[in-house]
Design an enzyme around this catalytic site. Structure first.
Site, mmCIF file in Angstrom:
data_model
loop_
_atom_site.group_PDB
_atom_site.id
_atom_site.type_symbol
_atom_site.label_atom_id
_atom_site.label_comp_id
_atom_site.label_asym_id
_atom_site.label_seq_id
_atom_site.Cartn_x
_atom_site.Cartn_y
_atom_site.Cartn_z
ATOM 1 N N LYS A 35 -9.449 -1.628 58.022
ATOM 2 C CA LYS A 35 -8.285 -1.095 58.738
ATOM 3 C C LYS A 35 -7.070 -1.094 57.813
ATOM 4 C CE LYS A 35 -7.352 -5.705 60.596
ATOM 5 N NZ LYS A 35 -7.528 -6.594 61.751
ATOM 6 N N TYR A 253 21.939 -9.729 42.245
ATOM 7 C CA TYR A 253 22.740 -9.634 43.471
ATOM 8 C C TYR A 253 23.049 -11.003 44.040
ATOM 9 C CZ TYR A 253 21.929 -4.611 43.848
ATOM 10 O OH TYR A 253 21.897 -3.267 43.634
#
Ligand code: PLP
Length: 357
Positions: A35, A253
């Site tokens: 899946k 950052y």
């Protein structure tokens, strides 16, 4: 030159992992769970490496049809069943085995016009409390299905919530046995964790997913280290920048990392928009130039920074492994507070994929 990030799918590892599962569950047939586009590996890329399986289990009709169109003749199981009565025509055309977890599905099956009966996986809710019939409802559901000409073979199926725990399937098994006390049928219960760690749950068909891809159902790589399972995916990139920093400078950052000495930092072309987890903290392992080093500072969208102190020879263009044979995807996932499953499935479409034999 293209951006240097690349994911490699190791076909030999997939074949090898399936053969290990065969040895482990030698008395059972195997549904290879593919899946979510083969847990992010790409269904089209991997299914042939798993063709020794007894069946494929998945949940999108598109993926089932793809396998049939490529020539797969053996069983395909729809793990969530059909989503509307209209889909039964497609199940009939492509001969798909379906899970049945709700009364409306039993009714829809009884009323459908099919060219031949469909095989059914009747889902027992053994305590996961997502899909399926409560144990005391199973007998009734079974008989309704049995009385329908549209239903072929019926297998009882259940799914465990805690199979990675030593005592995790005792209560579920008790409920399953209660559900089945007057029913003679074959059984499919075991996901990867149960297949490995609860031999008595293997029964007729096992349903391994994550271990096919060489990651641990518990999220801890050490738990499968002795099995011989191998990672089916590796993610690699290159150093595209180097910064020689003085003590007290910050990286990335939010200035989330600050040097406490002179430090050489490598910038890798891989970020969260490639599928690397943004929550990976400073210290998450990275493999470069034959040594383990680690990330420093925040993961950006397109880049991450690593400490080059243990690998002074590194230069622009040096290869970096983010996960694979040297750095287990489970270790990255654990550092970021998730599981290998999520990282595999989240490999971004922009990452080029190559298939290695
Ligand atoms: C996903 C899934 C599996 C496979 O689970 P793993 O933990 O990856 O082995 C098995 N059965 C069902 C019903 C599933 O949804």
């Amino acid at each position: 030159m293209a951006r240097p990030i690349v994911a490699t799918i190791h076909s030999d590892a997939l074949r090898h992992n399936l053969s290990i599962i065969r040895q482990v569950a030698s008395e059972s047939q195997i549904w290879s769970v593919v899946k979510a586009n083969g847990y992010g590996h790409g269904l089209e890329r991997i299914w042939q490496s798993l063709r020794d399986t007894d069946g494929f289990a998945l949940l999108n009709l598109e993926e089932a049809i793809l396998l049939r169109e490529k020539g797969w003749k053996k069983p395909i199981l729809l793990l969530e069943g059909f989503f509307s009565p209209e889909e039964l025509e497609t199940l009939d055309r492509y001969r798909l085995t379906t899970c049945v977890h709700s009364n409306w599905q039993i009714q829809a099956l009884a009323q459908a016009t099919l060219s031949a009966p469909l095989d059914i996986y009747l889902k027992v809710n053994s305590g996961m409390n997502r899909l399926g019939f409560q144990p005391e409802q199973v007998n009734n559901a079974w008989h309704k299905l049995r009385n329908s000409d549209n239903v072929g073979e019926i297998t009882l199926m259940s799914h465990f919530a805690c199979a990675e725990e030593p005592e995790g399937i005792q209560e579920p098994l008790r409920r399953i046995e209660l559900a089945a006390k007057d029913i003679v049928s074959s059984w499919s219960l075991a996901n990867s964790a149960a297949t490995l760690w609860h031999p008595h749950s293997r029964r007729d068909w096992v349903r391994p997913g994550i271990i096919l891809y060489g990651a641990s159902p518990s999220g801890r790589w050490q738990d499968i280290a002795s099995t011989g399972l191998r990672p089916a995916m590796s993610l690699q990139s290159e150093i595209i920048g180097i910064q020689n920093l003085r003590s007290g400078e910050t990286v990335g950052y939010g200035r989330r990392y600050q040097t406490s000495r002179e430090q050489r930092i490598g910038i890798v072309a891989c970020g969260y928009a490639d599928g690397y987890p943004r929550h990976a903290p400073t210290g998450t392992p990275v493999y470069v130039d034959g040594v383990r080093t680690c990330t420093v500072g925040a993961i950006s969208m397109d880049m991450l920074a690593i400490d080059l102190t243990p690998c002074p020879e590194v230069h622009i263009g040096t290869r970096v492994e983010l996960w694979g044979n040297n750095i287990r995807i489970d270790d990255i996932a654990q550092a970021a507070g998730t599981v290998g499953y999520e990282l595999m499935c989240a490999l971004a479409p922009r990452v080029p994929v190559v298939v290695a034999n």
